[in-house]
Design an enzyme around this catalytic site. Structure first.
Site, PDB file in Angstrom:
ATOM      1  N   ASP A 337       6.549  -7.661   1.898  1.00 42.50           N
ATOM      2  CA  ASP A 337       6.782  -6.388   2.563  1.00 42.50           C
ATOM      3  C   ASP A 337       7.044  -5.275   1.554  1.00 42.50           C
ATOM      4  OD1 ASP A 337       7.438  -4.987   5.189  1.00 42.50           O
ATOM      5  OD2 ASP A 337       9.297  -4.637   4.079  1.00 42.50           O
ATOM      6  N   GLU A 390       1.609  -6.031   1.658  1.00 40.88           N
ATOM      7  CA  GLU A 390       1.623  -4.862   2.539  1.00 40.88           C
ATOM      8  C   GLU A 390       1.773  -3.657   1.616  1.00 40.88           C
ATOM      9  OE1 GLU A 390       4.155  -2.320   5.727  1.00 40.88           O
ATOM     10  OE2 GLU A 390       5.043  -3.378   4.055  1.00 40.88           O
TER      11      GLU A 390
END
Length: 659
Positions: A337, A390
């Site tokens: 993330d 991401e």
């Protein structure tokens, strides 16, 4: 450095340690092993720190108990407090500092599983005490309580050896990957309460099999204080969240998914952590896990702290955590993330709020080195486990190998494709011709990285509207638009990811405090038909290797007509490995039926319809070819020597192939 026996202040003590799954047998730690473990940890090279840091049930000098070990370089004193001593600061529970780099340890006999505890850490000056949960704890109290809980990594009978062997031998680049992203706390609930991991396994596995997804991606399952953070602002990086059960419960869920040939990806956050006072923040009263420099540590936009990715002990903490999920829980990959937040020193900061690196640039050199090392470790030790970034910018080389100068990720989310296409489908079709580039631009950079096309949780929350509500028009047009968009996505090169609830057209945004609106599938025919559509589309994807076997090779895709902005139609060919496997996609982004629509085709022959998003069974109006056969003519069109004329459904996708 002192050896493990000196650590216990015992000259001849017999140390046995049961760590991880070791077939239930005790393991004796040798002097050389203990020295190597701490040296590697302090150098930032340890990949299994959870096996000796934290709290472990062991036998020392013929006494059963728990060995506590933590890292706190600026603490002047650390007490262990808990149920066993009425949470009082007692000298007999004062940890011993075993080296000048901040390793502290203490053995306490006669402790049992389930006992709650914390570290009481006095700062460098000895004038302030902070009460911290164990960074390496395997279990934490259910929020709002914050203590760590003594627990063992118990032996677990895995049944996924065949899956793991296949994973290690076969990559995914030339395989289908269609990911179902979900939040375990709100996918389904039982009487309004969280389901356990075991209860979820009873329904999730069958649903994924029914729908035809190849993988699930769990939003973070490590412990976190705030439900509304969805797990992305964590505290217990080694604690499986108590919301849904314990370690073996999660293993049961993953094991069952693997036994049914379903892969498991896990969202993982090595970028930043929450500032809750019981967590990693200012662990010994001063910066420890975060950067020393406040502008670099403080993540004002998210209200969190950024990890100090250049500090050796923090690197060992995070490298070990990545391998913990891969080794102990058999996860097949980590979706990392907020990579952009790691890579850029100026991410989320205005001019004057950051300082450039030694080259006068905005790249975070420590984060770059960390990510390269992380991916190298997982490639070497992960036995086929993957990493997904991401990352929302145009940073080059995200999925290029470390040896070639890249970061070494296996895949990257294509946020550009997602943003462009979602903004396009919200437009009234009258205006779409002026924004046609939003739908074809992605192929200009498609082969620069190995992309996954994501429709994730972030796109259906916080006022962004559900996926169905992003579609233009009345209800019929919305559902037609959803079917069109999903089939265009399935035809576009790249692996796929879809967030839960999108597959049956849930109208409300995702709400983490309640389950999906499953009742609408029974109550409204259009939701049932939409679910059947996604099921059929997923099946079509799996059965046609031209949709995935050459995702990352230019010969796997060819435009038929990328520039028909006036009619808002995109047509292209997907090509399989043997070159004979070809599928023709014609996507009409207007509500008009196009009769005798001419397209160029690659070969002379008879063409048949193999998929149509406008079928009655899916909620369409039935503009389908059925068993009709289209014979190509030798009339050239665009860049092709042959052509056909077809009826293209409104807000629909027609897929053809040579008979």
């Amino acid at each position: 450095m002192r050896n493990y026996k000196e650590l216990k202040h015992e000259k001849n003590g017999n140390v046995t340690e049961k760590i991880g799954e070791n077939k239930g047998k005790s393991k004796k730690m040798s002097k050389d092993e203990s020295l190597l473990s701490f040296d590697l940890f302090l150098e930032g090279k340890e990949h299994s720190a959870y096996k000796f840091m934290g709290a472990h049930f062991i036998t020392e000098n013929r006494k059963r108990g728990v060995r506590f070990t933590t890292w706190s370089p600026r603490a002047s004193k650390i007490y262990i407090i808990g149920d066993f001593n009425n949470w009082e600061l007692k000298e007999e529970y004062s940890m011993k500092k075993i080296n000048e780099r901040g390793i502290w340890s203490l053995f306490i006999p006669k402790l049992e599983e389930g006992i709650k505890y914390k570290f009481a850490v006095e700062n460098e000056c000895g004038n302030n005490t902070v009460y911290k949960s164990d960074p390496y704890a395997f279990k934490s109290e259910l929020r709002p309580n914050t203590a760590s809980v003594l627990t063992k990594i118990k032996s677990f009978r895995w049944g996924d050896k065949r899956w793991l062997n296949k994973r290690e031998k076969e990559g995914l680049d030339n395989k289908p990957m269609n990911i179902y992203e979900l939040h375990l706390g709100s996918w389904k609930r039982k009487d309004g309460e969280f389901m356990t991991y075991e209860e979820i396994s009873e329904v999730l596995v069958e649903y994924i099999k029914e729908m035809g997804y190849t993988h699930v991606e769990f939003m973070p399952v490590n412990e976190h204080p705030l439900d509304a953070s969805w797990g992305y602002q964590g505290v217990g990086y080694y604690s499986v969240t108590s919301r849904y059960g314990d370690l073996n419960g999660l293993k049961t869920l993953i094991n069952k998914l693997h036994k049914n040939n379903i892969g498991v990806l896990l969202d993982w956050v090595p970028s930043h952590f929450c500032k809750d006072e019981h967590g990693l923040f200012m662990f010994d009263g001063s910066p420890t896990y975060e950067y020393e420099v406040w502008w670099k540590a403080n993540n004002e936009g998210w209200g969190t702290c950024n990890f100090d990715l250049g500090r050796p002990e923090v690197k060992s903490f995070l490298f070990s955590n990545a391998m913990y999920w891969i080794n102990e829980f058999h996860v097949d990959g980590l979706r990392v993330d907020a990579v952009s937040n790691m890579l850029y020193l100026d991410y989320g900061r205005e001019y004057g709020e950051w300082e450039p690196n030694i080259y006068g640039e905005n790249g975070n050199l420590e984060a770059i080195a960390f990510l390269k090392e992380l991916n190298t470790i997982i490639k070497k030790e992960g036995k086929g486990a993957i990493t997904v970034a991401e990352e929302s910018t145009s940073w080059e080389g995200i999925t290029k190998s470390v040896e070639e100068g890249g970061l070494g990720f296996d895949y990257k989310w294509n946020m550009g494709w997602m943003n462009d296409t979602l903004s396009y489908i919200e437009l009234d079709p009258i205006y779409r011709k002026y924004h046609h580039n939003k739908m074809n631009f992605s192929m200009m950079y498609n082969y620069s990285e190995k992309f996954i096309l994501p429709i994730s949780h972030d796109e259906v929350v916080h006022g962004k509207k559900s996926l169905i509500n992003k579609m233009w028009g009345d209800d019929w047009k919305k559902y037609a638009g959803l079917r069109l968009y999903a089939s265009f996505m399935m035809g576009h090169p790249g692996k796929k990811l879809m967030f839960m609830g999108c597959e049956f057209g849930q109208f409300v945004e995702w709400r983490e405090w309640e389950e999906l609106q499953w009742s609408v599938i029974e109550e409204f025919d259009i939701h049932r038909k939409t679910k059947e559509y996604f099921k059929a589309l997923n099946k079509f994807y799996l059965e046609n290797s031209s949709l995935w076997s050459l995702d990352y090779e230019e010969e796997g895709f060819k435009w038929m007509d990328a520039d028909n902005s006036e009619e808002s139609v995109l047509s292209f060919i997907r090509i399989g490995k043997n070159k004979k496997e070809k599928l023709i996609f014609i996507c009409n982004f207007t509500p008009e039926v196009y009769y005798d629509f001419k397209v160029g085709v690659p070969e002379l022959g008879e063409y048949v319809e193999v998929f149509n998003s406008d079928s009655l069974e899916f909620g369409g109006v039935g503009n389908i070819m059925g068993d009709s056969i289209l014979k190509a003519t030798e009339e050239s069109f665009k860049d092709f020597d042959y052509s056909i004329s077809v009826k293209v459904p409104p807000l629909g996708t027609l897929v053809l192939k040579v008979k």
